[in-house]
Design an enzyme around this catalytic site. Structure first.
Site, PDB file in Angstrom:
ATOM      1  N   ASP A 255       0.860  -1.183   0.000  1.00 28.82           N
ATOM      2  CA  ASP A 255       0.000   0.000   0.000  1.00 28.82           C
ATOM      3  C   ASP A 255       0.895   1.231   0.000  1.00 28.82           C
ATOM      4  OD1 ASP A 255      -3.205   0.210   0.505  1.00 28.82           O
ATOM      5  OD2 ASP A 255      -2.200   2.046   1.124  1.00 28.82           O
ATOM      6  N   CYS A 356     -15.055  -1.819  -5.106  1.00 23.87           N
ATOM      7  CA  CYS A 356     -16.342  -1.800  -4.394  1.00 23.87           C
ATOM      8  C   CYS A 356     -17.217  -0.723  -5.032  1.00 23.87           C
ATOM      9  CB  CYS A 356     -16.151  -1.580  -2.898  1.00 23.87           C
ATOM     10  SG  CYS A 356     -15.177  -0.119  -2.472  1.00 23.87           S
TER      11      CYS A 356
END
Length: 433
Positions: A255, A356
């Protein structure tokens, strides 16, 4: 809580900070405050419409007054008794506030004069893409996004079994059942205090929406393989992937946010998973990627996205300024992330792209654009990648919506690298990648 705070930061972060400075508030009152806050967020556009209609300033106190009249059906006199200026009670009503209550008498939260986007709480930037996606089902899907999201748990198979956790949760007096689709999932039909669930503290279960569990399942990581979770965040899907591998092999959680990786590392320890390495990247083009080109069996790209699929869980997300900073910018970032992460996949390896979001620009169209310029990859149809998932809204990809599947809205495409790795051009002399 100030409205500016809720725009700048996610509501759950604002609430958490607010409660930390008010530890005297009991669990019951905390629950009521949260319930009221999220109800107001789910009616944000409609409450604003009523205030504009009556020429009132759009501020939190006016929104609360409108809510008490339009949704809870209280009378002006009842509200006046609540706003009495006593300790911990709201300040006494002013004349202009009482006048607003009188104007709202006999009205309900919905009104035939409301535009459809207002009635369905759909921000203008997302309305056209969502209409294009859902067509005649647009209203039904938007209505589903206005409901409360369920509490889903994922059992950690390293530490327990679904049967054991179902029994333990029932012993706590909770109504639970196995998830309909996710093999390690449990749906809880209650709103318990999370602090009251010992299996969360022990790492036997994690909170994870059933749709998110299915995305991790599509990675299909095997014991002994090398896997990258390229946009790992706090590690929800990383946990599920590492557990699939039975603690054997190697998972790299990447990340660009160090704080997220640190939170993930604590979760990994609690879950008893020791096959995970965290890797902080400077950007999606970090030189670590080139050094490990073609070195992984599976790569998951859970890309940053508009989050439209999470609106029932995060109702403030649709109104935060960041959501409207430009869909084009998000799509461009996703394309760069996907192209960079694809370099890590070895021949025969699997690349899973997920969001999402329920917007075609971020999902099917993003995958199509990637495949057009990366002929070494082919899409693996869902019936081949996960034949047990027969109820997807898309024939080739995993496509979940709250109205159809009672999960968050998720999309995932499985792709496989064919052939051999391409040779990258050498960097220009004197330059580094």
């Amino acid at each position: 809580m100030h409205e500016a705070d809720s725009v700048a930061r996610p509501a759950d972060a604002v609430v958490s900070a607010w409660f930390r400075t008010r530890r005297y508030i009991g669990d019951k009152d905390r629950g009521r405050i949260l319930e009221l806050l999220y109800a107001l967020l789910r009616h944000h556009a409609r409450l604003g419409w009523w205030l504009v209609k009556h020429g009132r300033q759009d501020m939190p106190r006016n929104r609360l007054l409108a809510w008490l009249m339009l949704k809870e059906g209280k009378t002006p006199d009842q509200i006046k008794r609540l706003f009495n200026g006593a300790k911990f009670a709201p300040a006494i009503l002013k004349d202009h506030e009482h006048a607003l209550l009188v104007k709202l008498q006999g009205c309900t939260i919905d009104h035939p004069g409301m535009p459809e986007e207002v009635r369905l709480e759909c921000p203008s930037w997302a309305a056209d893409p969502l209409r294009r996606r859902f067509k005649e089902a647009f209203g039904n899907e938007m209505a589903a996004l206005l409901t409360s999201a369920p509490l889903d748990l994922r059992v950690n198979p390293i530490k327990s079994t679904r049967e054991a956790m179902l029994g333990a949760l029932k012993d706590l007096g909770l109504r639970v059942q196995p998830s309909a689709l996710a093999p390690c999932g449990i749906r809880v039909h209650e709103r318990p205090s999370l602090a009251s669930l010992p299996m969360l503290k022990s790492g036997e279960v994690e909170i994870q929406d059933e749709g998110s569990q299915l995305v991790a399942m599509l990675v299909d990581a095997r014991p002994g393989e090398r896997v990258v979770d390229f946009c790992a965040g706090a590690g929800g899907k990383t946990l599920a992937i590492a557990a699939q591998m039975n603690n054997r092999g190697h998972v790299v959680a990447c990340d660009v946010m160090d704080g997220r990786l640190k939170r993930g590392a604590e979760r990994f320890r609690r879950a008893g998973l020791h096959n995970i390495e965290t890797r902080l990247l400077a950007s999606e083009a970090d030189r670590w990627i080139k050094r490990h080109k073609g070195g992984f069996d599976r790569v998951l790209v859970d890309a940053p996205c508009s989050g439209t699929g999470t609106w029932r869980r995060n109702p403030d997300a649709r109104w935060r300024a960041s959501a409207e900073q430009g869909l084009d910018n998000l799509v461009s970032l996703q394309a760069r992330i996907l192209a960079s992460a694809a370099r890590l996949v070895k021949p025969g390896g699997r690349l899973v792209y997920a969001t999402c979001s329920m917007l075609p620009e971020e999902n099917e169209e993003q995958v199509a654009a990637f495949l057009d310029v990366h002929p070494a990859f082919r899409a693996v149809p869902l019936r081949e990648a996960a034949p047990q998932l027969t109820n997807s809204a898309h024939s080739d990809y995993l496509s979940l919506t709250p109205a159809r599947h009672d999960t968050d809205g998720f999309f995932a495409a499985v792709m496989q690298r064919e052939g051999t790795l391409p040779t990258e051009r050498a960097p220009i002399k004197g330059k580094t990648d």
